[in-house]
Structures are given as structure tokens and as C-alpha cells.
Scaffold this active site. Structure first.
Site, PDB file in Angstrom:
ATOM      1  N   THR B 150      21.939  37.278 -13.317  1.00 36.37           N
ATOM      2  CA  THR B 150      22.196  38.180 -14.454  1.00 36.37           C
ATOM      3  C   THR B 150      23.368  37.611 -15.260  1.00 36.37           C
ATOM      4  OG1 THR B 150      23.572  39.634 -13.089  1.00 36.37           O
ATOM      5  CG2 THR B 150      21.250  40.234 -13.345  1.00 36.37           C
ATOM      6  N   LYS B 177      22.717  35.983  -5.900  1.00 39.02           N
ATOM      7  CA  LYS B 177      23.213  36.214  -7.254  1.00 39.02           C
ATOM      8  C   LYS B 177      24.440  37.114  -7.192  1.00 39.02           C
ATOM      9  CE  LYS B 177      23.111  39.261  -9.777  1.00 39.02           C
ATOM     10  NZ  LYS B 177      23.533  40.627 -10.277  1.00 39.02           N
ATOM     11  N   THR B 188      29.326  43.121  -4.421  1.00 38.65           N
ATOM     12  CA  THR B 188      28.115  43.506  -5.131  1.00 38.65           C
ATOM     13  C   THR B 188      27.287  42.310  -5.477  1.00 38.65           C
ATOM     14  OG1 THR B 188      29.267  45.323  -6.131  1.00 38.65           O
ATOM     15  CG2 THR B 188      27.190  44.666  -7.125  1.00 38.65           C
ATOM     16  N   GLU B 267      33.083  37.047 -13.326  1.00 36.64           N
ATOM     17  CA  GLU B 267      32.932  37.082 -14.784  1.00 36.64           C
ATOM     18  C   GLU B 267      34.213  36.616 -15.470  1.00 36.64           C
ATOM     19  OE1 GLU B 267      31.630  41.101 -14.948  1.00 36.64           O
ATOM     20  OE2 GLU B 267      29.530  40.561 -14.684  1.00 36.64           O
ATOM     21  N   ASN B 391      32.198  42.391 -20.043  1.00 39.01           N
ATOM     22  CA  ASN B 391      31.957  43.756 -19.580  1.00 39.01           C
ATOM     23  C   ASN B 391      32.036  44.808 -20.661  1.00 39.01           C
ATOM     24  OD1 ASN B 391      31.326  43.787 -16.678  1.00 39.01           O
ATOM     25  ND2 ASN B 391      33.114  42.448 -16.684  1.00 39.01           N
ATOM     26  N   SER B 396      22.939  44.226 -19.478  1.00 37.92           N
ATOM     27  CA  SER B 396      21.751  43.481 -19.085  1.00 37.92           C
ATOM     28  C   SER B 396      21.626  43.432 -17.582  1.00 37.92           C
ATOM     29  CB  SER B 396      21.801  42.086 -19.657  1.00 37.92           C
ATOM     30  OG  SER B 396      22.991  41.465 -19.205  1.00 37.92           O
TER      31      SER B 396
END
Lengths: 396, 396
Positions: B150, B177, B188, B267, B391, B396
Site C-alpha cells: 500500500t 507489507k 500493523t 512512512e 498521512n 488508499s
């Protein structure tokens, strides 16, 4: 019955209190960086300190005084937290006060409070310069409120005048600082409250602990807890007036206002959001959810992005460890329902309404867990680029 | 004695497993978005799921199977988490598998796994298109690994070949992922591990729980916990080889490697930092400190800013609620001492050395609490502007 009126300014309205702020060059831009608050007569002191186990030197210094001690002087500096400085940090405070006594002989049981970078000794020479610069008869709240600012983008102060029906009026005034490191265990900040109410010691404790729980402890910017958090309440009884309920309510109003000012001034924050939790199994669980939401990075970035992505709200509730059930959960942004068991998908119309609410500078996210009757409201802000910029660079 | 060798690729080396990834238009850029993993023969299944109470529909669907069920098919989609979708979300999975059975009649107890936005029903029509696009005989790990991405900026996969001395070799392969929402209760992410080892069911549980605790559960990007976290271990015994110790070690290596890949891909992250805690009262307390550090916003922004501001490390330890004492605390960045009781202030030389270490893409922050013998190492990353950008916009 009583009335509570806000007054312009803060400490200067409270009988028998004096304050000033001066610059001694701790802040490179020449802004005020050292302040005092003093009272003509000895004050009772009530304090709430950080839950951080590495309490800064000024807090350790405070705790060396006997219980129920009285004081007439508070000295505050910015730019240096005097934390993790060990015994030397405490000795530095004693040395400073010995030197201050030469200028201001009336000094009794003085208290210090510091904010700034951790891990450096105080610059005693510079701070001592303030002693000859202070006007000890001044009622310069503005100068004092500015001196305690660090990453604050605006100064924070408030005065409330309380008029009990058929009683003598009294005042509560406060100056406050805080913008970053605002946290769940105790909002990281300094708040100095003075009152001329004839406040009984036992009432002071009860009123302050209630007020802090629903104000600074309900405010969150980033979930970190500093070594220096301090709320001080100094009372000198000089007005002669007092009313227990009125005082409690005024103190709660005062601290709530200042806590919201801190959240609003959260480093880089553009939104002030109330997370109102109802229907939790207990109020303790409601608090847990409210704080989880106000501290969640994914929620905070969604607030910044003005994205009505209620899935992040739901996910954070589910992860918070409280009793919850997606079939009884209801989420609203102000009055717009974004999720319940029968309306799980956000249609275009409701999504647009929710997005419009998120464009406002402040709003309420209301989550009803539908389990019990526990409630709690926490206050948070968004997390934007400015937070990163400020904290990647901050050393002041 | 045994040897463990990494192989290029991942699932394709594991006997009897097949996989493929295709695009059905869930991702607007036309990248792969649906994948399957299947086995020629029925597999034992071991799973670890999110601790979030709002578990997504695929997890609820999985849990409806009887204990110790076996499966031969796993379907995975990106872009939609199928979370907070209630009963409808589970019915959607059943409908999809009914349709898949028409194309692939051998289907037995199929499992689904989903990642993406919360709160929307699956696009069944699009996902069902994958069934005619899949090559069910493919060993296309690359395609499958890409389909589950993602916000990941690179695909994550690994294969380990285990050669027990005088025994039959076996393999462990995994695709994985994860990039955001990496958290303390359980990182997560989705991780699908397959093995052709002749793995006893009891050993699988023990090995997986040990491996997850020291890998995904020690990894943190932002402290949030998703509704969809899943680690699956499918074993089909097709190699005929097994060695308990070798398997346990290989599984721990595999999951550690993938967890670090996730943190490295946090991220917007630019640094991978190990928080190595020693000398805590207990290992539980060491873990608490390690996670508090790897989740602290102020620590993470300091890592981003390459600022050897050890005060934030100390403050976070003090706030973490464990037994600690600033007189026994020692903090090192790699081998550079930045704080202990006798060296409280950072001199210019040590500050420069510490700053140089922080410029590296990865390093260790070692905190010895000096209290007991508890140890734990957590892995974290910095928080930079990219995190906010991703974020604030991510849907998505």
C-alpha cells in the site's frame, strides 16, 4: 450564587501580588527570559508536578521544604530546564537565592521554576543579572507572561474576578506557558496561579486537583511528558473574600481556558478538537479512549489533512483496550453522523458535510460507545509540518 | 547443527506452494492489487492477529473455521481493509469464495486477508476479475509481493533454506507489507509465511509466538494499531525435512528481517534505530522503555533532525513509568557515551561524535538503567515531513 467575570490582564488584579519579567540574554533574540511573582505577605502553596520520574532540579528543590510551608517569592527562567543536572542543579538554585537575598532581603522559602533544554547547568551569572533589573514593586503581568514563553507563539494569561452574592469579591490570576510536549499523564507546561481569596488549605488541594484533571490532564499535543511540568497555586488571603463553590468553579474555568490555549498553540497546530466520549463502560475507560484519540498520530494527521476518515477514529478506539462493540458505536463530527451500525458507509453527502466541519478551526468529535454511562472529554490538535520543523530543530 | 541460507526471491522456493499477483484496477495506477498463495496439499495454519478489538471482516471470517482447520488457499487484496463493515463484510468474503470455487474447484477452507481503507465494502466485481487473470500454476512471488503493497515504497520478501546436519533441507518463504501504523501491541502489517518443513502443530505455535514477539511486536513506526494486522504461517510438510531448533531460529531470523524492512520503510522514515535497553528491573520494564522511546514523537523528530539531544531520551525514560534513577542511568549512541552520573553535560567533542553517529542511516541508542538485568531491544524510525504528507493525504 455568585458571578465570575474575566478581566483584561492577569496577576496585576490580584491583591498583594507583584511580578515582573526582564531580559538577561538567555534568549538570543533579546526577549524577556526571567520573571518573578511575589506576595506582600506569606502565601499558602499548592502544587501539582510532572509524573516523570526524572523531576527537574527546581521540583526537587521545592520538595525539600517541609509540608505546608509558606513562601513569598517565585523565580522563573526560560531556555534551560535545569533537569538531569543532579545535585549541582539543586545547589545552583540555592546559590541563586543566596544572591537574591542580598537584593531582596524579605525572601522567604523562595521557589524556582525552569523551562527549556534538558542537561545543562543554569547560567547563574546571567540569571543573577535579573535581580538588579527587576522592579520588585511592578505589577507587570505582560512582562512576566512573555518571559516564560519558549516555543509558545502567543503569551497565555487570564484573570477571573469572583463576586459571591453578599460577599467580598476575590480574584484568581494566572500566567502559563506550553506548546509542545503536551501529554496525557500531565500536560507539559508551567502554570502559575495566584489568588487573594481567603482559601482554606484543604479546599485548595481539592479544587486544584479537580481543575487539573479536567484541564491540563485532558489536553494533549504529542503524548510526551516533560521533566518540568508544574502547576502552582499561591494564595495570600488579601481580599478577605471566599466562597468554596465559586472558587472551585473559577479555578476550573481558569485552568480549562489556559489548557485550551496551550492546545491551540500546540507546535504547528491549526485545529483545536474536542474528543467527547460518552457511553463508555466507566469514566476511566472514556478517558482512555479520549486520550488515545487525542494522541494518535494517524488521527492527528487526518485532522491536519481535513480528511473525514472516520476509520482511523474507529481503529484507534478498537486499539485502546476498552470495552467496545462496533454494533453500538456511533461517531459524529459536530452534529454530522459519520458512522453507526446501520450507516457504515459514508455517502457523498455526509462525507462533504463532515469535510466542511473539519475545515473549521475547532470542532467536536463525539464517540458514543453505547456500552455504559462513562464520559470524558479530551482536547487535542492536529499534527502538521510545522510540528516536525519545530521539533527537528528545537534546542531552546 | 544446521545451516541457514538466504535465497533470492521468496515463496517460489518452498515446495508445493504457488502464488500470483494481478491488477484488477483497485489501485488507480494499474499496479497489482490482488494476490493468492495456494498449496498443492492441505496446510496447517498458525496465525497471530491484531489486538485491535475491531478486527476486520477477514479475521472474523478466519475465526469461524474450527480449531486446527487446514486450508489450501489464501486470497489477498489491497486498497480496502474490509474493516468496520459488519456482517456484510463477512458475507462479501463468502460470496467471493463461492465465485472462486467455480474457477478453482479444489478450494478448501479458503482464507482472505485485506489491507487498505476502513469503512467501505469490497468491490466484489473487480476482485472477482482476478480469478480469471490468475495463473494458478505460477510461482510468481514478485507479483504477489507487489500486489499487497500500500504505502510501502519497496516490496518485502525473503526465503531461507535450512539445512539440518544429516537431515533433509526445508524452506521458509514470506511476503510482507507494512510501512505506516506500525505499533507496539502488534506491528500493523500483513505477513504471509509458507514452509515445506514437516512442522508439528505444537512447534508452530511456539516458534511463531516467539518470532513475532521479537520482530513485529518490537517494531514501531507510529504507535497506532490497525484493524487488520495478520501474520500467517502455512505449512504443507512437502520437503519432509524438519529440525525444531533450526526451524525456530530460521523463523525468528525471517520475521526479524521483515520487521526491520517495515521499520526502514516507515512512512517518510530516513533512519532505522535500535533502542537497546539493558539493566532494567525486569525484561517487561525494559520492553516498556524500549517501546516508549521508539514511539516518542519528540525522540523521533530529534532522530530526524540528527540532534544529539539526549535530554529527550532521558525524559521519555523517566515518563515511561518504570523503575529508574538518573544516578545509575547511562546513555550511549553506538559507542559514544552521552550521559551518565559523572558526565551529565555533553562537551563539544562528545556532542560532535554523537551527531556524526546520528547522520548514519542506522545506529543503536543504548540505555543502561543500571537497576537490574532486564533487557529488550525495540526498533524504530525517525519522523519527518514525509510522514505528515503521506498521512494527511492517505486514503488508499
Amino acid at each position: 450564587m455568585f458571578n465570575i467575570f474575566p478581566l483584561k490582564g492577569s496577576l496585576e488584579h490580584v491583591k498583594g501580588f507583584y511580578c515582573d519579567g526582564v531580559s538577561v540574554g538567555l534568549k538570543p533574540n533579546g526577549a524577556n527570559d526571567v520573571a518573578f511573582i511575589r506576595s506582600d505577605v506569606l502565601c499558602d502553596v499548592e502544587a501539582v508536578f510532572t509524573t516523570n520520574q526524572f523531576q527537574a532540579a527546581p521540583i526537587v528543590h521545592f520538595k525539600r521544604y517541609p509540608e505546608n510551608f509558606q513562601t513569598n517569592f517565585l523565580l522563573i527562567n526560560a531556555k534551560n530546564a535545569n533537569a538531569m543536572t543532579g545535585r549541582k542543579g539543586i545547589e545552583d538554585i540555592d546559590t541563586l537565592f543566596a544572591s537574591l537575598r542580598a537584593t531582596y532581603p524579605a525572601l522567604q522559602n523562595p521557589i524556582m521554576s525552569s523551562t527549556g533544554v534538558i542537561g545543562y547547568r543554569l547560567n547563574q551569572e546571567k540569571i543573577a543579572q535579573s535581580f538588579s533589573k527587576f522592579d520588585f514593586e511592578a505589577k507587570n503581568s505582560d512582562g512576566a507572561a512573555r518571559a516564560i514563553m519558549t516555543t509558545d507563539s502567543f503569551k497565555k494569561e487570564l484573570c477571573l474576578r469572583v463576586e459571591p452574592e453578599n460577599g467580598t469579591p476575590f480574584h484568581l490570576g494566572a500566567i502559563c506557558k506550553g506548546a509542545g510536549m503536551i501529554n496525557p499523564a500531565m500536560a507539559t507546561m508551567l502554570c502559575f496561579i495566584v489568588t487573594d481569596a481567603a482559601l482554606p488549605k484543604a479546599d485548595a488541594k481539592e479544587a486544584l486537583s479537580y481543575a487539573v484533571e479536567h484541564s491540563f490532564n485532558a489536553a494533549s499535543v504529542d503524548g510526551d511528558t516533560s521533566t518540568n511540568d508544574t502547576v502552582l497555586l499561591l494564595s495570600n488571603g488579601q481580599s478577605g473574600g471566599y466562597d468554596k463553590e465559586a472558587f472551585k468553579e473559577a479555578l476550573a474555568l481558569l485552568t480549562k481556558h489556559l489548557a485550551l490555549e496551550i492546545v491551540r498553540d500546540g507546535e504547528g497546530a491549526t485545529k483545536l478538537v474536542a474528543f467527547e466520549i460518552t457511553g463508555a463502560a466507566t469514566s476511566e475507560e472514556a478517558k482512555k479512549v479520549a486520550k488515545a484519540l487525542s494522541n494518535s498520530l494517524l488521527v492527528k494527521t487526518a485532522l491536519f489533512g481535513e480528511d473525514p476518515n472516520w476509520g482511523r477514529i474507529a481503529s484507534t478506539i478498537g486499539a485502546s483496550g476498552v470495552t467496545c462493540n462496533d454494533e453500538t458505536l456511533e461517531i459524529k463530527y459536530d452534529d454530522v453522523l459519520v458512522f453507526n451500525n446501520t450507516q457504515r458507509e459514508l455517502d457523498k453527502e455526509r462525507e462533504m458535510k463532515a469535510a466542511a466541519i473539519m475545515k473549521q478551526p475547532s470542532y467536536t468529535i463525539h464517540c458514543d460507545l453505547g456500552i455504559g454511562s462513562g464520559t470524558f472529554t479530551a482536547y487535542g490538535c492536529d499534527l502538521g509540518h510545522q510540528y516536525v520543523t519545530i521539533n527537528a530543530d528545537y534546542r531552546s
